[in-house]
Design a protein around this motif. Structure first.
Motif, PDB file in Angstrom:
ATOM      1  N   ARG A 292      15.769   0.925  -4.521  1.00  0.00           N
ATOM      2  CA  ARG A 292      14.162   1.257  -4.722  1.00  0.00           C
ATOM      3  C   ARG A 292      13.579   0.573  -4.991  1.00  0.00           C
ATOM      4  O   ARG A 292      12.430   1.296  -6.560  1.00  0.00           O
ATOM      5  CB  ARG A 292      13.889   2.241  -4.797  1.00  0.00           C
ATOM      6  N   CYS A 293      13.670  -0.919  -4.964  1.00  0.00           N
ATOM      7  CA  CYS A 293      12.779  -1.824  -5.671  1.00  0.00           C
ATOM      8  C   CYS A 293      11.863  -2.633  -4.456  1.00  0.00           C
ATOM      9  O   CYS A 293      10.661  -3.144  -5.418  1.00  0.00           O
ATOM     10  CB  CYS A 293      13.912  -3.779  -5.342  1.00  0.00           C
ATOM     11  N   GLY A 294      11.750  -1.911  -3.323  1.00  0.00           N
ATOM     12  CA  GLY A 294      10.530  -2.302  -2.902  1.00  0.00           C
ATOM     13  C   GLY A 294      10.156  -3.209  -2.111  1.00  0.00           C
ATOM     14  O   GLY A 294       8.867  -3.846  -1.611  1.00  0.00           O
ATOM     15  N   ALA A 295      10.968  -4.508  -2.249  1.00  0.00           N
ATOM     16  CA  ALA A 295      10.507  -5.725  -1.634  1.00  0.00           C
ATOM     17  C   ALA A 295      11.152  -5.710  -0.378  1.00  0.00           C
ATOM     18  O   ALA A 295       9.970  -6.606   0.245  1.00  0.00           O
ATOM     19  CB  ALA A 295      12.119  -6.386  -2.274  1.00  0.00           C
ATOM     20  N   CYS A 296      10.851  -5.061   0.338  1.00  0.00           N
ATOM     21  CA  CYS A 296      10.822  -4.641   1.701  1.00  0.00           C
ATOM     22  C   CYS A 296       9.632  -3.691   2.509  1.00  0.00           C
ATOM     23  O   CYS A 296       9.188  -4.024   3.428  1.00  0.00           O
ATOM     24  CB  CYS A 296      12.076  -3.753   2.223  1.00  0.00           C
ATOM     25  N   CYS A 297       8.674  -3.720   1.113  1.00  0.00           N
ATOM     26  CA  CYS A 297       7.546  -2.922   1.439  1.00  0.00           C
ATOM     27  C   CYS A 297       6.682  -3.686   0.760  1.00  0.00           C
ATOM     28  O   CYS A 297       4.985  -3.058   1.111  1.00  0.00           O
ATOM     29  CB  CYS A 297       7.780  -1.462   0.877  1.00  0.00           C
ATOM     30  N   LYS A 298       6.557  -4.599   0.179  1.00  0.00           N
ATOM     31  CA  LYS A 298       5.848  -5.538  -0.575  1.00  0.00           C
ATOM     32  C   LYS A 298       4.536  -6.297   0.400  1.00  0.00           C
ATOM     33  O   LYS A 298       5.946  -6.850   1.206  1.00  0.00           O
ATOM     34  CB  LYS A 298       5.520  -5.707  -1.564  1.00  0.00           C
ATOM     35  N   ALA A 299       4.156  -7.321   0.357  1.00  0.00           N
ATOM     36  CA  ALA A 299       3.857  -8.299   0.901  1.00  0.00           C
ATOM     37  C   ALA A 299       4.666  -9.703   0.065  1.00  0.00           C
ATOM     38  O   ALA A 299       4.833  -9.556  -0.817  1.00  0.00           O
ATOM     39  CB  ALA A 299       2.479  -9.453  -0.053  1.00  0.00           C
ATOM     40  N   LYS A 300       5.527 -10.443   0.949  1.00  0.00           N
ATOM     41  CA  LYS A 300       6.572 -11.780   0.445  1.00  0.00           C
ATOM     42  C   LYS A 300       5.410 -12.567  -0.640  1.00  0.00           C
ATOM     43  O   LYS A 300       6.599 -12.996  -1.496  1.00  0.00           O
ATOM     44  CB  LYS A 300       7.378 -12.469   1.413  1.00  0.00           C
ATOM     45  N   THR A 301       4.123 -12.958  -0.345  1.00  0.00           N
ATOM     46  CA  THR A 301       3.632 -13.842  -1.112  1.00  0.00           C
ATOM     47  C   THR A 301       2.389 -13.591  -1.426  1.00  0.00           C
ATOM     48  O   THR A 301       2.285 -12.836  -0.490  1.00  0.00           O
ATOM     49  CB  THR A 301       3.941 -15.742  -0.126  1.00  0.00           C
ATOM     50  N   GLY A 302       1.558 -13.924  -2.516  1.00  0.00           N
ATOM     51  CA  GLY A 302       0.800 -13.546  -2.642  1.00  0.00           C
ATOM     52  C   GLY A 302       0.323 -12.851  -3.356  1.00  0.00           C
ATOM     53  O   GLY A 302       1.463 -11.714  -3.444  1.00  0.00           O
ATOM     54  N   GLY A 303      -0.875 -11.935  -2.199  1.00  0.00           N
ATOM     55  CA  GLY A 303      -1.064 -10.361  -2.339  1.00  0.00           C
ATOM     56  C   GLY A 303      -1.399  -9.932  -3.919  1.00  0.00           C
ATOM     57  O   GLY A 303      -2.194 -10.778  -4.816  1.00  0.00           O
ATOM     58  N   CYS A 304      -1.274  -8.981  -4.487  1.00  0.00           N
ATOM     59  CA  CYS A 304      -1.887  -8.644  -5.474  1.00  0.00           C
ATOM     60  C   CYS A 304      -0.400  -8.608  -6.922  1.00  0.00           C
ATOM     61  O   CYS A 304       0.389  -8.317  -6.594  1.00  0.00           O
ATOM     62  CB  CYS A 304      -2.085  -7.084  -5.849  1.00  0.00           C
ATOM     63  N   GLY A 305      -0.961  -9.461  -7.942  1.00  0.00           N
ATOM     64  CA  GLY A 305      -0.110 -10.270  -8.719  1.00  0.00           C
ATOM     65  C   GLY A 305       0.827 -10.819  -7.776  1.00  0.00           C
ATOM     66  O   GLY A 305       2.173 -11.522  -8.947  1.00  0.00           O
TER      67      GLY A 305
ATOM     68  N   PRO B 295       1.125 -11.237   3.572  1.00  0.00           N
ATOM     69  CA  PRO B 295       1.441  -9.619   4.200  1.00  0.00           C
ATOM     70  C   PRO B 295       2.322  -9.163   4.393  1.00  0.00           C
ATOM     71  O   PRO B 295       3.703  -9.225   5.530  1.00  0.00           O
ATOM     72  CB  PRO B 295       0.083  -9.086   4.481  1.00  0.00           C
ATOM     73  N   HIS B 296       3.305  -7.511   4.372  1.00  0.00           N
ATOM     74  CA  HIS B 296       4.202  -7.232   4.884  1.00  0.00           C
ATOM     75  C   HIS B 296       4.100  -6.587   6.366  1.00  0.00           C
ATOM     76  O   HIS B 296       2.884  -6.524   6.873  1.00  0.00           O
ATOM     77  CB  HIS B 296       3.986  -5.347   4.587  1.00  0.00           C
TER      78      HIS B 296
ATOM     79  N   TRP C 157       2.048  -3.082  17.540  1.00  0.00           N
ATOM     80  CA  TRP C 157       1.324  -2.755  16.233  1.00  0.00           C
ATOM     81  C   TRP C 157       2.075  -3.571  14.818  1.00  0.00           C
ATOM     82  O   TRP C 157       3.256  -2.849  14.823  1.00  0.00           O
ATOM     83  CB  TRP C 157       1.349  -1.989  16.250  1.00  0.00           C
ATOM     84  N   ALA C 158       1.190  -3.724  13.855  1.00  0.00           N
ATOM     85  CA  ALA C 158       2.007  -3.765  12.539  1.00  0.00           C
ATOM     86  C   ALA C 158       1.534  -2.123  12.044  1.00  0.00           C
ATOM     87  O   ALA C 158       0.718  -1.612  12.778  1.00  0.00           O
ATOM     88  CB  ALA C 158       2.190  -4.719  12.328  1.00  0.00           C
ATOM     89  N   LEU C 159       2.736  -1.840  10.702  1.00  0.00           N
ATOM     90  CA  LEU C 159       1.720  -0.886   9.819  1.00  0.00           C
ATOM     91  C   LEU C 159       0.882  -1.189   9.012  1.00  0.00           C
ATOM     92  O   LEU C 159       0.739  -3.004   8.490  1.00  0.00           O
ATOM     93  CB  LEU C 159       3.384  -0.221   8.660  1.00  0.00           C
ATOM     94  N   GLN C 160       0.182  -0.406   8.791  1.00  0.00           N
ATOM     95  CA  GLN C 160      -0.872  -1.054   8.014  1.00  0.00           C
ATOM     96  C   GLN C 160      -0.753  -1.467   6.625  1.00  0.00           C
ATOM     97  O   GLN C 160       0.538  -1.073   5.925  1.00  0.00           O
ATOM     98  CB  GLN C 160      -2.408   0.364   8.194  1.00  0.00           C
TER      99      GLN C 160
ATOM    100  N   GLY D  20      -1.807  -6.342   0.161  1.00  0.00           N
ATOM    101  CA  GLY D  20      -0.438  -6.815   1.208  1.00  0.00           C
ATOM    102  C   GLY D  20       0.480  -6.052   1.315  1.00  0.00           C
ATOM    103  O   GLY D  20       1.520  -6.568   2.400  1.00  0.00           O
ATOM    104  N   ASP D  21       0.387  -4.982   0.918  1.00  0.00           N
ATOM    105  CA  ASP D  21       1.586  -4.396   0.635  1.00  0.00           C
ATOM    106  C   ASP D  21       1.231  -2.779   1.934  1.00  0.00           C
ATOM    107  O   ASP D  21       0.501  -2.931   2.069  1.00  0.00           O
ATOM    108  CB  ASP D  21       1.904  -3.304  -0.541  1.00  0.00           C
ATOM    109  N   CYS D  22       3.172  -2.438   1.994  1.00  0.00           N
ATOM    110  CA  CYS D  22       2.536  -1.014   3.158  1.00  0.00           C
ATOM    111  C   CYS D  22       1.572  -0.625   3.262  1.00  0.00           C
ATOM    112  O   CYS D  22       1.672  -0.285   1.415  1.00  0.00           O
ATOM    113  CB  CYS D  22       3.865  -1.169   3.395  1.00  0.00           C
TER     114      CYS D  22
END
Length: 231
Positions: free
Chosen positions: A32-45, A56-57, A102-105, A110-112
């Motif tokens: 449950r680290c969330g790495a596979c659901c979040k933006a890989k670079t940039g985004g918030c933080g 973006p994810h 399509w990609a998940l919104q 940039g996170d899911c």
């Protein structure tokens, strides 16, 4: 090169027990680290200072999965999915051109858009029971032509089962969970190939106007809101 139809037959003939053996051998437990659901670079933080520099994810979601997610939470189409960004160009007013699938919104970071994070940093999927097959099977994939193949190492002798980078790999997994994951992995391979064949057979060039985005999926050409594209 093998045809999509022959690869589909291979997918339908996959031995779920053998897939489970491969998964069990390497081991996996979601941390449950969330790495596979979040933006890989940039985004918030993230590392990038500008959202335009972020990655973006991006996770494929099929038309029927979009409808399932819509029904699960009474969401609008655009709450669930966005045009797959690959193939689109940046025009004066934003992305334009033709793309496939399509990609998940994603949210402004940039996170899911279905990803939630607790104060302690533990991640969770808010539509876990209805999540798409690509999410159910991460970090594994089946390396068949016409399927999504994340860069990863082969984890079986045939090189068919691949594992993407994930901190949960290498942890013990109960046989029952490995079998459940294997069944989802086979279903995803079959579904991806069925969709690829459907996209190929339904595709008709659309020549979108400046500022327009057209998404081609197995059901035909659509606008970003999921409605049919007609010119």
């Amino acid at each position: 090169m093998k045809s999509l139809e022959s690869e589909l037959e291979r997918a339908r003939d996959l031995d779920e027990s053998a897939l489970a053996d491969a998964i069990e051998a390497i081991g996996f437990e979601c941390t449950r680290c969330g790495a596979c659901c979040k933006a890989k670079t940039g985004g918030c933080g993230g590392e990038a200072d500008d959202q335009s520099e972020s990655d973006p994810h991006t996770a494929t979601v099929f038309p029927d999965e979009i409808r399932q997610l819509q029904a699960a939470g009474d969401y609008d189409f655009r709450d669930v999915a966005r045009p797959m960004p690959y193939g689109l160009e940046e025009g004066p007013d934003g992305p334009e051109g033709e793309t496939f699938e399509w990609a998940l919104q994603t949210d402004d970071c940039g996170d899911c858009s279905f990803y939630a994070e607790a104060d302690d940093g533990t991640g969770a999927c808010t539509v876990h029971e209805d999540r798409p097959l690509i999410c159910r099977t991460y970090p594994f994939s089946v390396a068949l032509g016409g399927t999504s193949q994340p860069m990863g190492e082969a984890v079986d002798e045939e090189g068919l089962v691949r594992a993407h980078e994930c901190e949960g790999l290498g942890r013990d997994i109960p046989r029952g969970e490995a079998e459940e994951l294997a069944a989802a992995l086979k279903a995803r391979a079959v579904r991806e190939l069925e969709e690829a064949i459907g996209v190929r057979d339904s595709y008709r060039p659309t020549d979108p106007a400046d500022g327009e985005v057209v998404v081609h999926d197995s059901e035909g050409a659509k606008r970003p809101d999921g409605t049919p594209y007609e010119r």
